[in-house]
Design a protein around this motif. Sequence first.
Motif, mmCIF file in Angstrom:
data_model
loop_
_atom_site.group_PDB
_atom_site.id
_atom_site.type_symbol
_atom_site.label_atom_id
_atom_site.label_comp_id
_atom_site.label_asym_id
_atom_site.label_seq_id
_atom_site.Cartn_x
_atom_site.Cartn_y
_atom_site.Cartn_z
ATOM 1 N N THR A 41 0.826 -1.214 0.000
ATOM 2 C CA THR A 41 0.000 0.000 0.000
ATOM 3 C C THR A 41 0.858 1.261 0.000
ATOM 4 O O THR A 41 0.386 2.335 -0.386
ATOM 5 C CB THR A 41 -0.944 0.036 1.217
ATOM 6 O OG1 THR A 41 -0.165 -0.078 2.420
ATOM 7 C CG2 THR A 41 -1.940 -1.112 1.162
ATOM 8 N N PHE A 42 2.126 1.134 0.421
ATOM 9 C CA PHE A 42 3.011 2.301 0.426
ATOM 10 C C PHE A 42 3.336 2.761 -0.989
ATOM 11 O O PHE A 42 3.878 3.853 -1.187
ATOM 12 C CB PHE A 42 4.306 1.982 1.180
ATOM 13 C CG PHE A 42 4.136 1.962 2.667
ATOM 14 C CD1 PHE A 42 4.005 3.137 3.382
ATOM 15 C CD2 PHE A 42 4.066 0.755 3.358
ATOM 16 C CE1 PHE A 42 3.833 3.132 4.766
ATOM 17 C CE2 PHE A 42 3.895 0.717 4.732
ATOM 18 C CZ PHE A 42 3.775 1.917 5.453
ATOM 19 N N SER A 44 1.386 3.807 -3.066
ATOM 20 C CA SER A 44 0.578 4.990 -3.380
ATOM 21 C C SER A 44 1.327 6.291 -3.110
ATOM 22 O O SER A 44 0.967 7.344 -3.634
ATOM 23 C CB SER A 44 -0.719 4.968 -2.565
ATOM 24 O OG SER A 44 -0.435 5.005 -1.171
ATOM 25 N N HIS A 45 2.395 6.221 -2.274
ATOM 26 C CA HIS A 45 3.173 7.424 -1.967
ATOM 27 C C HIS A 45 4.260 7.696 -3.013
ATOM 28 O O HIS A 45 4.883 8.750 -2.995
ATOM 29 C CB HIS A 45 3.833 7.288 -0.591
ATOM 30 C CG HIS A 45 2.858 7.114 0.535
ATOM 31 N ND1 HIS A 45 2.003 8.120 0.938
ATOM 32 C CD2 HIS A 45 2.587 6.042 1.323
ATOM 33 C CE1 HIS A 45 1.260 7.687 1.941
ATOM 34 N NE2 HIS A 45 1.595 6.427 2.197
ATOM 35 N N PHE A 46 4.480 6.721 -3.883
ATOM 36 C CA PHE A 46 5.593 6.842 -4.821
ATOM 37 C C PHE A 46 5.181 6.757 -6.295
ATOM 38 O O PHE A 46 6.019 6.916 -7.172
ATOM 39 C CB PHE A 46 6.633 5.750 -4.547
ATOM 40 C CG PHE A 46 7.127 5.748 -3.127
ATOM 41 C CD1 PHE A 46 8.087 6.661 -2.717
ATOM 42 C CD2 PHE A 46 6.615 4.854 -2.210
ATOM 43 C CE1 PHE A 46 8.544 6.674 -1.406
ATOM 44 C CE2 PHE A 46 7.068 4.850 -0.890
ATOM 45 C CZ PHE A 46 8.033 5.767 -0.481
ATOM 46 N N THR A 49 -2.081 7.048 -9.056
ATOM 47 C CA THR A 49 -3.228 6.327 -8.490
ATOM 48 C C THR A 49 -3.465 4.985 -9.163
ATOM 49 O O THR A 49 -3.642 3.965 -8.491
ATOM 50 C CB THR A 49 -4.501 7.188 -8.615
ATOM 51 O OG1 THR A 49 -4.316 8.407 -7.899
ATOM 52 C CG2 THR A 49 -5.709 6.451 -8.049
ATOM 53 N N ALA A 52 -0.718 2.363 -8.493
ATOM 54 C CA ALA A 52 -0.837 1.889 -7.110
ATOM 55 C C ALA A 52 -1.955 0.860 -6.982
ATOM 56 O O ALA A 52 -1.832 -0.127 -6.251
ATOM 57 C CB ALA A 52 -1.094 3.069 -6.177
#
Length: 331
Positions: A41-42, A44-46, A49, A52
């Motif tokens: 789920t991390f 989504s920070h890199f 959308t 991810a």
Amino acid sequence: MDSLTQIVLGAAVGEAVLGKKIGNKAMLYGAIAGTIPDLDTFASHFTDTVTALQIHRGFTHSIIFSLLFAPVFGKIVSLYDKSVSWKSWSWLFFFGLITHPMLDAFTTWGTQFFWPSTNRLAFKTIFVIDPLYTIPFIVCLILAMRLPKTNCKRSFYNKLGISISSAYLLLSVILKFITYQKFTQALQTQNIAYTNIITKPTAFNTILWTANVDTPTAYLIGHYSFFDTQPIHFASYPKNHELLTPIKKDKSIQKLIKISEGWYSITKKENQLYFNDLRFGLLSLSPKATNFAFSYRISQANKEIQVTEVKKDRENAKNLLSSLLKRIRGN
């Protein structure tokens, strides 16, 4: 499933593998193993959308990941904890890792269990949060962890928790079969022609179920509770797929279509396009509802397509819970 449920499952699996040898440490490392797959789920920070969404429940939820990384995690732990051998630690991590995607496969989102195949294994028999699955499991685990590792009741309580949760999971499969028959019979009775149908439980329970029905120009959504006394009503939602025609070849749009498994509708509000993933239904049980649980805003900037998820607010959650409690009791 939700993080708490995966922690409980991992802890119970850890106890089953090494509880008699190392006591509560087996639960601790089992809980860690049960959490690791969801670290995806991390992403989504890199990344964007859509990417991810592709990554989630992908590689880290596969058989290959469990086979490759269980020995790695086992080796790391064995370097500073000599309670048991590297092989024993590896087995604990393997079963803690593999049971996570096995459980997730029963949800609507499913998992890429056979990665690198991108096809998701999704039985759609249980919602991602189901108190009837998790709470008895937690109670049994707490009872077990309070006892010494040599106490035979410790193993009994842990096995009881695993048995109850597994039995509930099996029950959800049976209930899905029953509700599938109810939905298809209703469609036949109402002379509705369709090409495909998927059924799944609504949020937090396995009493009220919903069906997505594919027809040539629209999707139908219906609900059925085991306490219903009236016929099933199907609400219609136009597909509007033609609205995507100018941008359908875009990579992000193609990814979204694949992720939704083709179950999507397009809505246009104030000259803005929205991609709605129908697999997860709406944030209301009203036949006139249009607020989908997972909706993505499609915008264009500098000739590039950008996709952003529409945020959900607490009011939507409150309304959904209220309508669920009412609808479960029957129509």
